[in-house]
Design an enzyme around this catalytic site. Structure first.
Site, mmCIF file in Angstrom:
data_model
loop_
_atom_site.group_PDB
_atom_site.id
_atom_site.type_symbol
_atom_site.label_atom_id
_atom_site.label_comp_id
_atom_site.label_asym_id
_atom_site.label_seq_id
_atom_site.Cartn_x
_atom_site.Cartn_y
_atom_site.Cartn_z
ATOM 1 N N ASP A 131 -2.481 7.802 1.228
ATOM 2 C CA ASP A 131 -1.167 7.407 0.390
ATOM 3 C C ASP A 131 -0.152 7.309 1.369
ATOM 4 O OD1 ASP A 131 -0.521 6.864 -2.553
ATOM 5 O OD2 ASP A 131 1.196 8.237 -1.740
ATOM 6 N N ASN A 183 10.479 -0.068 -0.659
ATOM 7 C CA ASN A 183 10.669 -1.195 -1.689
ATOM 8 C C ASN A 183 12.290 -1.217 -2.270
ATOM 9 O OD1 ASN A 183 8.356 -2.279 -1.782
ATOM 10 N ND2 ASN A 183 7.569 -0.879 -3.168
ATOM 11 N N HIS A 205 10.612 -5.616 -2.108
ATOM 12 C CA HIS A 205 9.229 -5.619 -2.394
ATOM 13 C C HIS A 205 8.467 -6.441 -1.365
ATOM 14 C CE1 HIS A 205 8.858 -3.341 -6.021
ATOM 15 N NE2 HIS A 205 9.974 -3.951 -6.368
ATOM 16 N N ASP A 230 5.402 -5.257 0.957
ATOM 17 C CA ASP A 230 4.014 -5.879 1.309
ATOM 18 C C ASP A 230 3.987 -5.889 2.892
ATOM 19 O OD1 ASP A 230 3.975 -6.292 -1.223
ATOM 20 O OD2 ASP A 230 4.432 -8.337 -1.081
ATOM 21 N N GLU A 288 -0.054 1.545 -3.208
ATOM 22 C CA GLU A 288 0.013 1.944 -1.747
ATOM 23 C C GLU A 288 -0.830 3.018 -1.243
ATOM 24 O OE1 GLU A 288 2.967 4.466 -4.299
ATOM 25 O OE2 GLU A 288 2.362 2.465 -4.256
#
Length: 260
Positions: A126, A134, A139, A143, A169
């Site tokens: 994680d 973000n 965002h 990405d 994630e």
């Protein structure tokens, strides 16, 4: 090109060449048989112009077989691409959750059927504090971070190891045939490489880290058991300070985590 290197699969061009040639020969043989064999007397006799039995199939058969086989090859390629797309996460280009789960479950089921003892491990990874990426950069930058982390994980594992994105994630890595020590080594390699990766949105360096929870096994098990235990160790790694690895060995029994 050597014959051993030719691709005779449904997607291969060599299959088109070979079957076009074979189909043409078959058409010539059929034409010769029907034109030069008497089914009344059951004897061979040459027709008036047997050369036509060769020339006509040579003119008509190759274009027909080439067109048909080329279209079948294109369909096979399109089908394979569709399968690949349905199994791939479009953002990170690793396996999606469904495909990743299916691969791991299939491997474990084969071990159970063969009654073969084999070491292995499942890692759940994680991204630490991903929400702040973000929130700080947007965002689209988040990405980019996920793509970088996915490629870093793929570069850290061995050929044959399975990498998938199993959450927003969250990533999964399946390591077949590894010992507990190698599991810890590979997990630590992933953690270090992500931490050392260069991520500089808008020209500013921003550190990325991941926490890893893992389950090592050397007995019959299931994906559900491996994932549940690995997820618990991920939770422990998160609450232990993040940017760390926590591996549990099923052989040691519950309550005996192995920290890397």
């Amino acid at each position: 090109m050597m014959a051993g290197r030719l691709d005779f699969s449904k997607q291969g061009r060599a299959r088109v060449y070979f079957l076009t040639f074979a189909g043409t020969l078959f058409c010539i043989a059929v034409a010769l048989a029907f034109d030069n064999f008497s089914f009344e007397t059951m004897q061979w006799r040459w027709a008036a112009a047997p050369i036509n039995d060769v020339l006509i199939p040579l003119i008509l058969a190759p274009p027909f077989f080439w067109f048909l086989l080329t279209k079948l090859r294109e369909l096979a390629i399109a089908h394979q691409e569709l399968i690949s797309l349905s199994a791939t996460d479009s953002l990170t280009l690793v396996l999606n959750r469904r495909a990743f789960t299916a691969v791991v479950e299939g491997y474990l089921e084969r071990l159970a059927v063969l009654q073969t003892r084999s070491d292995g491990a499942l890692l759940v990874i994680d991204v630490d504090n991903f929400k702040s990426v973000n929130d700080t950069f947007g965002h689209h930058v988040g990405d980019e971070a996920l793509r970088l982390i996915a490629s870093t994980i793929q570069g850290a594992v061995r050929e044959g190891d399975v990498v998938g994105r199993i959450g927003g994630e969250e990533f999964g890595v399946f390591l077949p045939g590894v010992s507990l020590d190698l599991t810890k080594d590979l997990s630590e390699r992933i953690r270090q490489r992500v931490h050392q990766s260069h991520f500089a949105p808008n020209g500013r360096a921003y550190p990325l880290t991941v926490s890893l929870g893992g389950t090592a096994f050397s007995r019959k098990t299931s994906f559900g058991e491996l994932y549940r235990t690995a997820d618990e160790r991920l939770y422990a790694a998160k609450h232990g300070g993040r940017n760390r690895v926590d591996i549990f060995d099923l052989e040691l029994g519950a309550g005996k985590p192995m920290l890397a």
